[in-house]
Design an enzyme around this catalytic site. Structure first.
Site: not given
Lengths: 357, 357, 357, 357
Positions: D112, D134, D136, D283
């Site tokens: 982002n 990402t 996310d 992660q």
């Protein structure tokens, strides 16, 4: 009382248990008057009344377990209308057993052949809801099937391991990936594994082109080449044969499988030693990957919703990225091939992957 | 100035890079006047003077990378004393190149064949230190070789995956594990994977006994059987043949490998469908497991100590569970077989694993 | 009739199920008059008579399943002789239940505390055979415990993953590995993961030395550093405190665990941002690795042999690389520490790994 | 001559190298007059002119390597317009360096924040093409980002391992999954791992409801519960606070992170011991999964196509399941949250997963 029959049919794959857990969890959350009958070994259990009375607990703790707790077997669709060796009418037998247990719905997990039979049972008046299981991702009506991503992971892992040995020994390696009719697993594991050549059933190959790629790589100082080949890869000449002729030719093939045949042809062309690795059935075994567990759980849950709403005659698929119901009549009997003009093939060609054309 | 030559020879395996990193780290911690020559593709690089001047940094970050950054090739010991096609005396050439680079020591990573040549070079007056590399764990003089545990892990993973598909389909599966002469990998992956039958080169099998185990399992309600077979598994009849006769027989074998041959024999005996999976070269590829990294790092570090102390003519092995130096003269030319009477075999038999005797 | 009680006690680890399978398989191969009682949640089940009658089939198919099908709990040895809140004499209760089921032998799987209680039960006249379970590998009398190698694998995988992020971001990372009293897991995963600094309970550290290593690496152009820290790592100053004082100090510690404390100290010294990762309980979960499965199966099988021979009062351990029986009286109450002068530490120092001394 | 600058910015994730390989392979297949400048450590390298001249070979063999070979760093967008401590105008500096190397295009990989700066550079007149990186998966304009599936795999693996220890010890476990603002990773790994409760930033939770789920499970005989919590999970009360107030509250929090806070609250409510595991940076580390490699390779290849066609100002995203170009102006500054009413949440609720509402 809600009475459910459930069975898994066809070749096993990852996340079958996860999908069944999804269905049964989804039903048992809303209904405590659930009666579950697990038919053993696919349609065989339904035909011959081999069924276990099961509880929701039987489907607990199996989210990441490979295989299917119900067992499975291949029951070819084209033999379904033919009586068995004892003269038993299989379709009638299935209908009888469905009624014997007073089922409200039969849940069927399977691939292409399985869906043909499921659709036939629907036409015969049974309430059926199905889930799309196959490592091949070749089921019509869904963008994705569970089992596929796990198979891609395993095939990719195989290519990765071969990569280190190929580069250490300056060798050409052929990895044969599952897929007799469609090449989705080969295509994606080939890209993921960094294959230099990918041969698919949907894009007939020219062995001279393949040899050229290998030679060009050596000429450019690349010390090895990796070729990912689908079980059903076919040469341009063979693609011109009639189906019968090709089958006859295959029956006479001197090699255990297509990868060995291509290896022999390439050795002749290039005078280089070509090695073959066939991961085989490992591609459908073991714990499902996270992707498949999410997918299987979701289609299972959605199927439970359908059953609770008495909406029958559907496969639960992925459409526009989400769980949807798809009429069984639209699914059965159609295969979802790799489109040679699709964007994924284009992207692969952009980075120089050869399809042997 | 400390001048080191280094090479990796024979079939590649996991942790070759880890071991080289251990040697070079161990040397560079103490000496900053290090001159490193990496010979390409095993003894080939030493014979034909294909060498790269390398720095300690080249050996950094490779602890968990599969394969070998130096490349490798098989250079049979028995051809070492024979001039090449251009009449080159290979032994002389190796000695010349050793001297050309004014090496203080040549570090050699390899298995059985490699150690024979290393010992010969020692006899020819070169300073040599070796490291025991092989997935087979068949090197004399060390309890363990790096590569072995990683290979066991991969073979076990294969058996695990086959287990889920075997149990789902009620099938008999044969998994062919690497090992032409010794069965260590098959034995341990067989135990770890829960195989019902394990066939090793060291324990000739009787196909009737194997069939009996399979049938007994079905009779006892077990729905599948798993058979782990070493590449070099041999039947009792074949074990009676003279080596030449057996080789001739193998050359005429109709099957791609021993697993297929056993499958065919079992199918005939049991009238059951038997499936075969051959993980093949994947067993030597990919990242080394933690066990092998510790082992490889330690023998590498110990080798550095030897070199710093000018102690040459040794392989670094594991003796009584710890790194030790072992005279090359004691190592070369001997194989470490599975002893059919060892405690591990006894333990396996205790839980009912059959060796087909 | 052969009546066996079995329980798993203490913190869970990998291969508990594999070991139990080994015992029961070993017994059921020879005896079909087997009566098995599985006590739930460790000694708790034996004290409070929470037992399931089980069959050999219950122990089938669990070779690669994590956790323990019997459940486990921590029952501190020092409370065993103290009545519970209802005044129940626990030792008496255990003896009574042992007799109630007319057990021929009680099989106990556990670590240090568990072995103290097992030895006490032996002294009280019960027939006991034990198996060495712990990720810490700190049990006296055996060279190896099952669970250890799996924990090393997981901790190493964690360090590997942190490695890529550390190098991409030019960061210092601390990974906290399990081990309050002993550092075996930290030592081996540290070596396997390529840690630059390893801090163990057995070798008190000097934070200035740790900071020095980090700074020297940056000065040498290395862009990151990896520090593996055991849960029980202790500074030189704290090591001088009396046990009570240290416990009091720990109780007041502002940080969740030692890694955060060291990170804070290092940040102050180096003015660099230090990140912490704590894999925690993941280190004892999931499927056992192949090494642990072989080990667990073997000690289980050997235990079955002992029971069949009516040889009681032993732990089955690994001595000189093979399964052996070890008198329980010699095992109980002793810890196997990392010897700061052992060869593995020497090898690690050879390649420049710092222990913060 | 085609001159390309390339950089990776923001937190690292899997498949960054795979994506860069895709771009450079795609360009080098068509153009041999390629000049590549790799800027080090994200925008920092572009601002301060830390660049390496690179060749296509530098991007070879990195398909499955974790991290980023270019290094990365966080350069907050809101500081971009503010001069650095030496008064340097960063935007000007970036434009100058872009021109210094006569770049035809700057390829930017990031999430982002990175995209805001990339869009700003586009507005400033630079030719920019971006790739969506990402874990996310919160980037607007694309259905999927690379890194996401790998992170889900790792978080799921963590939950799997905790599952075996939770069930063996009859415990409640909280696993804290990455995601401060969005919950995609937590949602999918929670479903894949079989979590009973999933707490997301997008769905504020009520601790009483969470406690109720846990108690209901114990009441129903389930011996453990698994709670997956996103880093940014927020209680209903806290969700009512103004942003500033909440930040102030967070700053004073006594706990290392949200999972510990929820654990403390749950312990108080349920009087049960609650354990916490935080996989943390693991992660985003290690080798990318096959899914991410395919995705990263494809968006990289597509970016190469755009550059070859002189189409600038786009992010390459996944739209309707395929690679597409998306105007940077539409992407920058928007987050893709989990929609609490989406079908995946519905499916999860169907099988009884609680979101703590």
């Amino acid at each position: 009382m809600l009475r459910i029959g459930i069975l898994t049919s066809g070749g096993d794959c990852q996340a079958l248990n996860a999908a069944m857990r999804g269905v049964i969890k989804g039903l048992s959350v809303k209904r405590n008057d659930l009666e579950i009958y697990g038919f053993r070994d696919g349609y065989k259990g339904l035909i011959y009344d081999i069924a276990d009375r099961m509880t929701p607990d039987d489907f607990s703790g199996i989210l990441n377990r490979g295989g299917t707790i119900l067992g499975t077997s291949r029951q070819p669709f084209k033999k379904m209308r033919i009586p068995d060796e004892n003269g038993l009418d299989k379709v009638k037998a299935m209908k009888n057993n469905y009624r014997k247990y007073k089922l409200d719905c039969l849940v069927v997990l399977g691939g292409n052949g399985t869906h043909k039979t499921a659709n036939m049972l629907r036409e015969e008046g049974l309430n059926v809801v199905t889930l799309p299981k196959t490592i091949d991702n070749d089921l019509w009506g869904t963008e994705m099937t569970f089992g596929f991503q796990s198979a891609v992971d395993i095939a990719t892992d195989t290519i990765d391991r071969i990569h280190t040995t190929a580069s250490s020994h300056s060798r050409v390696f052929i990895i044969e990936v599952m897929g007799h009719k469609v090449g989705h697993v080969t295509l994606q594991s080939g890209i993921a594994g960094g294959a230099d050549v990918i041969l698919l059933p949907e894009i007939p190959y020219d062995i001279d082109k393949v040899a050229e790629v290998v030679e060009n790589r050596f000429a450019a100082g690349k010390k090895f080449s990796i070729i990912a080949v689908a079980e059903g890869a076919i040469s341009k000449e063979d693609a011109k044969l009639k189906k019968k002729q090709y089958k006859a030719k295959l029956a006479e093939r001197r090699y255990p499988s297509v990868a060995y045949e291509i290896a022999a042809a390439l050795e002749e062309k290039t005078k280089r030693e070509i090695r073959v690795t066939v991961p085989g059935h490992t591609q459908r075994g073991g714990a499902p990957c996270a992707y498949d567990r999410v997918l299987a759980t979701r289609v299972g849950a959605y199927a439970a919703e359908l059953i609770l709403n008495k909406e029958y005659g559907y496969m639960v698929g992925i459409v526009d990225g989400d769980t949807k119901k798809v009429p069984l009549s639209e699914v059965a009997g159609k295969l979802k091939y790799v489109d040679p003009k699709c964007q994924m093939i284009k992207d692969a060609k952009t980075i120089g992957i050869s399809f042997g054309e």
